[in-house]
Scaffold this active site. Structure first.
Site, PDB file in Angstrom:
ATOM      1  N   ASP A   9       8.194   2.743   1.831  1.00  0.00           N
ATOM      2  CA  ASP A   9       9.641   2.931   1.721  1.00  0.00           C
ATOM      3  C   ASP A   9      10.042   4.373   2.005  1.00  0.00           C
ATOM      4  O   ASP A   9      11.070   4.626   2.634  1.00  0.00           O
ATOM      5  CB  ASP A   9      10.122   2.554   0.321  1.00  0.00           C
TER       6      ASP A   9
HETATM    7  N1  LIG Z   1       7.964   7.709  -7.801  1.00  0.00           N
HETATM    8  C1  LIG Z   1       8.840   7.202  -8.643  1.00  0.00           C
HETATM    9  O1  LIG Z   1       9.214   7.795  -9.638  1.00  0.00           O
HETATM   10  C2  LIG Z   1       9.401   5.853  -8.386  1.00  0.00           C
HETATM   11  C3  LIG Z   1      10.098   5.232  -9.409  1.00  0.00           C
HETATM   12  C4  LIG Z   1      10.645   3.967  -9.175  1.00  0.00           C
HETATM   13  C5  LIG Z   1      10.484   3.375  -7.960  1.00  0.00           C
HETATM   14  N2  LIG Z   1       9.797   3.998  -6.976  1.00  0.00           N
HETATM   15  C6  LIG Z   1       9.709   3.376  -5.693  1.00  0.00           C
HETATM   16  O2  LIG Z   1       8.373   3.268  -5.260  1.00  0.00           O
HETATM   17  C7  LIG Z   1       8.362   3.387  -3.867  1.00  0.00           C
HETATM   18  C8  LIG Z   1       7.419   4.471  -3.515  1.00  0.00           C
HETATM   19  O3  LIG Z   1       7.347   4.483  -2.103  1.00  0.00           O
HETATM   20  P1  LIG Z   1       5.911   4.574  -1.448  1.00  0.00           P
HETATM   21  O4  LIG Z   1       6.125   4.639   0.009  1.00  0.00           O
HETATM   22  O5  LIG Z   1       5.167   5.679  -2.098  1.00  0.00           O
HETATM   23  O6  LIG Z   1       5.144   3.261  -1.849  1.00  0.00           O
HETATM   24  P2  LIG Z   1       5.601   1.812  -1.367  1.00  0.00           P
HETATM   25  O7  LIG Z   1       6.874   1.884  -0.643  1.00  0.00           O
HETATM   26  O8  LIG Z   1       5.535   0.978  -2.599  1.00  0.00           O
HETATM   27  O9  LIG Z   1       4.498   1.374  -0.327  1.00  0.00           O
HETATM   28  C9  LIG Z   1       3.161   1.424  -0.744  1.00  0.00           C
HETATM   29  C10 LIG Z   1       2.371   0.895   0.433  1.00  0.00           C
HETATM   30  O10 LIG Z   1       1.014   1.212   0.217  1.00  0.00           O
HETATM   31  C11 LIG Z   1       0.240   0.135   0.751  1.00  0.00           C
HETATM   32  N3  LIG Z   1      -0.951   0.002  -0.058  1.00  0.00           N
HETATM   33  C12 LIG Z   1      -1.041  -0.540  -1.277  1.00  0.00           C
HETATM   34  N4  LIG Z   1      -2.304  -0.505  -1.709  1.00  0.00           N
HETATM   35  C13 LIG Z   1      -3.024   0.075  -0.719  1.00  0.00           C
HETATM   36  C14 LIG Z   1      -4.393   0.385  -0.559  1.00  0.00           C
HETATM   37  N5  LIG Z   1      -5.294   0.118  -1.516  1.00  0.00           N
HETATM   38  N6  LIG Z   1      -4.777   0.967   0.584  1.00  0.00           N
HETATM   39  C15 LIG Z   1      -3.886   1.242   1.533  1.00  0.00           C
HETATM   40  N7  LIG Z   1      -2.591   0.962   1.446  1.00  0.00           N
HETATM   41  C16 LIG Z   1      -2.169   0.381   0.329  1.00  0.00           C
HETATM   42  C17 LIG Z   1       1.086  -1.101   0.675  1.00  0.00           C
HETATM   43  O11 LIG Z   1       0.967  -1.794   1.916  1.00  0.00           O
HETATM   44  P3  LIG Z   1      -0.179  -2.875   2.011  1.00  0.00           P
HETATM   45  O12 LIG Z   1       0.042  -3.834   0.887  1.00  0.00           O
HETATM   46  O13 LIG Z   1      -0.009  -3.508   3.360  1.00  0.00           O
HETATM   47  O14 LIG Z   1      -1.483  -2.164   1.892  1.00  0.00           O
HETATM   48  C18 LIG Z   1       2.517  -0.584   0.553  1.00  0.00           C
HETATM   49  O15 LIG Z   1       3.264  -0.858   1.734  1.00  0.00           O
HETATM   50  C19 LIG Z   1       9.758   3.749  -3.387  1.00  0.00           C
HETATM   51  O16 LIG Z   1      10.433   2.606  -2.969  1.00  0.00           O
HETATM   52  C20 LIG Z   1      10.388   4.241  -4.663  1.00  0.00           C
HETATM   53  O17 LIG Z   1      11.782   3.996  -4.700  1.00  0.00           O
HETATM   54  C21 LIG Z   1       9.245   5.241  -7.176  1.00  0.00           C
END
Ligand SMILES: NC(=O)c1ccc[n+]([C@@H]2O[C@H](COP(=O)([O-])OP(=O)(O)OC[C@H]3O[C@@H](n4cnc5c(N)ncnc54)[C@H](OP(=O)(O)O)[C@@H]3O)[C@@H](O)[C@H]2O)c1
Ligand SMILES: NC(=O)c1ccc[n+]([C@@H]2O[C@H](COP(=O)([O-])OP(=O)(O)OC[C@H]3O[C@@H](n4cnc5c(N)ncnc54)[C@H](OP(=O)(O)O)[C@@H]3O)[C@@H](O)[C@H]2O)c1
Lengths: 131, 466, 131, 466
Positions: free
Chosen positions: D389
């Site tokens: 994301d």
């Molecule tokens: N940081 C905060 O405080 C917080 C709080 C609330 C919400 N969030 C939300 O969390 C999200 C964070 O974004 P992000 O880009 O860091 O994470 P993300 O959007 O959740 O994407 C994580 C990606 O990592 C891949 N993945 C998962 N396990 C894996 C593995 N073992 N090896 C390789 N790839 C793997 C997944 O794809 P695959 O399944 O295809 O592998 C997934 O597409 C944002 O949408 C944010 O709004 C964050």
């Protein structure tokens, strides 16, 4: 007729937390003055705030800041009002009145001149008018 | 009722804090003043809710007088701002002191049982701080106003500091006496007052006129502290908070100034600065190159980046509006003009900013020392207007110099330096400035305003504007 | 033998400003509890400090910050100590003890893990060693 | 005596404030923890000075147990930090709630005259906040731990929000009842407790697992508020202050998160986010280009600037140490490697920073989003590791997208983009990411740790290191 008599009723109501009068004789021990440590506590918190707020004042505005705090320091007006306003012997009232006059002067001039200075600070606008 | 007052005070406190917070940006600063006014109004209004308030005529009179004197006091020219500030610190100190005296007299006559050790300590602190701020600030105001009968240069005599401190010690001793036996030793109270008043004067005498701004800021924080003490006496949290805000402001400003001058508090207060150097200033003069307004105007016309370094001299000459006209002429020709603002240029912190803002120069153009020093090597011309110490390279290399270590604006690094001042006389620090005898420096002697007027005439003539 | 009796002497001494016990029954009105407005005042100042301090915490350290404030929120330990420590009916003491246990857990784990995380943040040093 | 305690509390407060102040820089942060410990020790020590403290055995027992459980709790792997935090919020809430109950029972039995309206209000507030924090945090911890029996995806049912609010309203009503007649309506008190506990659960059920961090921060500030309430009950300024510090921290962190996700509190709390999108995710897949570790390694070797964008996937795969090895290999070859840190990458604010710091990557290399976005166009290669994301360009242009308006890292602006993830599955927001189907993007499918291991092998082999 002493201050005690006159103020008694009001003070009964005002007891406990009326800061200005709490220390008037009439209030005496009844008014439960704030404990020393509490005031110290307030002082400490206020100082933390003061230091952090002031350090973030824009360097551009240090001169206006001086005159602003200058006006704020005239908060002594609260004390002067209590002294002058309450029914005291003439000498006391006079001292209070002088103090009140001095504080009011600071308040008025302090705020006015600060605002006058700040009015001058203008951001850049296309072809900003000449004086 | 009482609760209501407390809540009003609560609001007032919050407003005071916001008022200072909004000073962090010129955009919100005026709102800050608004908040300050509201806060003060709340404080006054809340206090008047007291059932104990009866002497309305006296109150009205004093307040009216306050306005009568205060309004004109706010019309002073900006160059007189330091004096005005000092003067109102004096008023503040006086008010605090008088309230202290009144409270003591009151309790002494009407309820000695109220004179607890704690309250007495607070009263004594309030009185000493208040009255020394009073006389001290008056002296400071006098020196800044350059009154005839107040010596500008520091006045020193043997054992000065020792005797001063002894005096203060004595005051404190008597203070302790009154605290210990408020009633029996009542006679000591006037002594404390007298000593405090005297100490205020003696404290300032050995300090040079140009150190006053630092001293003023210190006195500012004393005023704050005396308000705090008053808060302890009157059991009033609003006083304590506002006083603390005030105290920290004064403290921080004076620290900033000392840092920018690379000096310590002790040095400012007891260093009798600007006295020894006075002699040093009487050194022989090296060869200096001068430039005509015509020449200067041409050089600046052709420049692509001109940095203007204003100093105390611009303030004295009231030349800020001419500077503005010069700025307009040059920008009209596509020259990039910036201003290099040294934190202690002039005689108050931020002095230059206010003056240039008065001349309606956009504040984005007022660059802080550290930032402008990066650009200076690329500057084609640096124009020094009545600045001296803040551009003195000795601060960088000459261990012997009294201003050694003070951060400066590197005017000497520019390709060419033009300097406007009336003579080769030294500035506040009273020392020679090698910048003016450097190869790349050309002097434009004369009063800043006059010289700038010539320059502008040249440019507007040449550029065919107006 | 009631709490009142046992604590009375201590409380006479402790009166006025002993915060924790001030609200114990035995203290009653004698202990002159801090007026509501004063507490509100402290709360306001503290909030100002909190907001300004937190907004200036380095973004790098937001995770450690969470666990640190987590430990700080265990300040509830003060309340638990007073409840558990004072001589009360078993039920009360038990409730207090559970609360105390919970708070202590937070304090210990909170500070330990925060420090553990912060230990990891290293500035760049020539040839910083590999894990 | 009592004065002494007050002074100890004063010192403790100051230390707490310094503790948070020192968190503004990694250099001073550990001193901050020290200050925090000292503050807490002072708070405990001061309290034990109470003459009222007699049950030493109980105290000893509870404290000992606290250590027994607390120390192991601090050994959890960094990926489990969110759960741990949630869990201890639960403990915090429990403690606050129990103290509230105890105080009420105590006064009810031993001195009903103490149950003033003010104190009762504070107690009720403390109890409601405490217990809803308790169950709420437990639920949050469960969802983060991905326990089988707690549904990850938001669970919704008709009138959910309405009924929840109705429940809370009922709790508050009963609360008012007890405040109004503390003794007669005593039976309402347990009702309040029960409703608070229930509400905590229902509040979390409709919130998606990945929204937990935001919720945790909110619960954090609730815990702080309940401490404040306790302070009002126990007439204790230290509790009030520390609670306020805590409350503001939780509040600000959750605001930061919401901003970085471009969402509102209401949306997080009642939006049942990540549910609708779940379906959207089941969209058809576009053509994607893949790259072999060999190829990827070569490209990176030749690059002069490589920007690594870590995401939640790196955390899941525990791949930070491999990342470190990759970093070493590349820097060894003179490649400039920087990390692009999105404020909400991962599942906690600052999640990525901690993980990379654990792998001993110097924190100067961890660049904030806004700064790195300037450099990205110059980047030869951007390597996305398990992020989704936070690098989804839809946030910039696609009004329809649920993350539209959320600030992102412009990975698509780099010359070449390599992306490591296991599949084309979406991330937390549950939406397609056009970046992975873009021309300049090449996928490296597989578990982050595995893929990185290959890459490093390639490089160390090729570069002949090790
Ligand atoms: N940081 C905060 O405080 C917080 C709080 C609330 C919400 N969030 C939300 O969390 C999200 C964070 O974004 P992000 O880009 O860091 O994470 P993300 O959007 O959740 O994407 C994580 C990606 O990592 C891949 N993945 C998962 N396990 C894996 C593995 N073992 N090896 C390789 N790839 C793997 C997944 O794809 P695959 O399944 O295809 O592998 C997934 O597409 C944002 O949408 C944010 O709004 C964050
Ligand atoms: N800003 C503060 O808060 C503060 C506080 C305390 C001390 N100070 C000290 O004040 C000094 C400020 O430095 P500065 O460079 O701004 O001023 P400066 O060093 O005092 O030099 C001012 C120069 O302006 C010239 N000048 C005076 N009147 C003039 C006029 N009418 N027309 C043209 N030139 C005129 C003087 O030279 P001529 O006489 O030859 O014309 C003098 O050399 C520093 O030493 C600083 O430490 C500042």
């Amino acid at each position: 007729m002493t201050l005690r008599r006159r103020l008694a009723p009001a003070l009964l109501a005002a007891a406990a937390s009326l800061p200005a009068l709490a220390s008037e004789p009439a209030a005496g021990p009844g008014a439960a003055p704030t404990p020393f440590t509490t005031m110290l506590y307030v002082l400490m918190l206020a100082t933390f705030i003061g230091l952090s707020v002031i350090t973030r004042v824009s360097r551009l505005l240090h001169t206006p800041l001086m005159s602003l705090t200058n006006a704020i320091s005239a908060i002594a007006v609260v004390g002067s009002l209590v002294i002058t306003g309450a029914d005291h012997p003439p000498l006391i009232t006079f001292l209070g009145a002088v103090a009140l006059f001095a504080s009011m002067t600071n308040i008025v001039s302090g705020f006015l001149i600060t605002d006058r200075m700040l009015k001058m600070f203008k951001a850049q606008k296309p072809g900003g008018g000449k004086p | 009722m009482s609760g209501a007052i407390e809540l009003v005070y609560l609001v007032s406190t919050a407003l005071f804090i916001f008022s200072l917070q909004w000073m962090n940006d010129p955009k919100t600063a005026r709102r800050g003043v608004g908040a300050g006014v509201a806060a003060m109004a709340a404080a006054i209004g809340g206090t008047l809710l007291n059932p104990g308030i009866v002497n309305w005529h006296w109150l009205g009179l004093a307040i009216a007088l306050g306005f009568v004197v205060g309004v004109p006091l706010s019309w002073v020219p900006l160059t007189a701002v330091p004096q005005r500030t000092a003067l109102s610190h004096a008023f503040g100190g006086l008010a605090a002191g008088l309230v202290g005296v009144a409270k003591y007299r009151l309790w002494l006559t009407e309820g000695p049982e109220n004179l607890t050790a704690f309250r007495m300590t607070a009263i004594v602190a309030e009185v000493i701080l208040g009255f020394l701020t009073f006389t001290g600030s008056l002296m400071a105001a006098g020196k800044l106003q350059e009154l005839k009968w107040i010596p500008q240069r520091p006045v020193t005599y043997p054992l000065q500091n020792v005797s001063n401190l002894a005096l203060l010690g004595l005051a404190v001793l008597c203070g302790i006496g009154v605290v210990w036996r408020p009633v029996e030793y009542a006679w000591m109270f006037p002594v404390v007052v007298a000593l405090a008043l005297l100490f205020g004067v003696l404290l300032i005498i050995p300090i040079g006129g140009a150190d006053m701004p630092t001293v003023i800021s210190l006195l500012n924080s004393y005023a704050g502290l005396s308000a705090v003490a008053m808060g302890f006496v009157l059991d009033n949290k609003l006083l304590i908070t506002a006083g603390a805000l005030d105290g920290s402001s004064g403290l921080i400003l004076s620290i900033i100034m000392c840092r920018a001058m690379n000096r310590s508090f002790t040095n400012v207060l007891f260093g009798a600065f600007g006295q020894v150097q006075a002699r040093a200033a009487a050194g022989e003069q090296k060869a200096v190159k001068t430039e005509t307004p015509e020449g200067a105007a041409q050089v600046m016309e052709q420049a692509s980046l001109v940095v203007i370094v204003p100093g105390y001299g611009m303030a004295v000459a009231q030349a800020q509006h001419r500077v503005r006209e010069l700025y307009d002429q040059l920008t009209k020709r596509g020259v990039d003009v910036r201003f290099a603002i040294h934190p202690v240029a002039g005689r108050m912190p931020g002095h230059m900013n206010v003056l240039l803002a008065e001349a309606e120069i956009p504040y984005e153009k007022l660059v802080e020392m550290d930032d402008i020093n990066h650009d200076l090597p690329q500057a084609d011309v640096v124009l020094v207007i009545g600045a001296n110490d803040v551009v003195n390279p000795a601060a960088r290399h000459d261990e012997g110099s009294p201003i050694f270590g003070m951060p400066i604006i590197d005017a000497d690094k520019a390709r060419l330096c033009l300097a406007i001042k009336r003579s080769m006389n030294p500035g506040f620090a009273g020392i020679e400035n090698e910048l003016y005898t450097a190869d790349r420096t050309y002097m434009l002697f004369g009063d800043a305003k006059a010289v700038l007027t010539d320059l502008v005439k040249q440019l507007s003539g040449g550029g065919g504007a107006h």
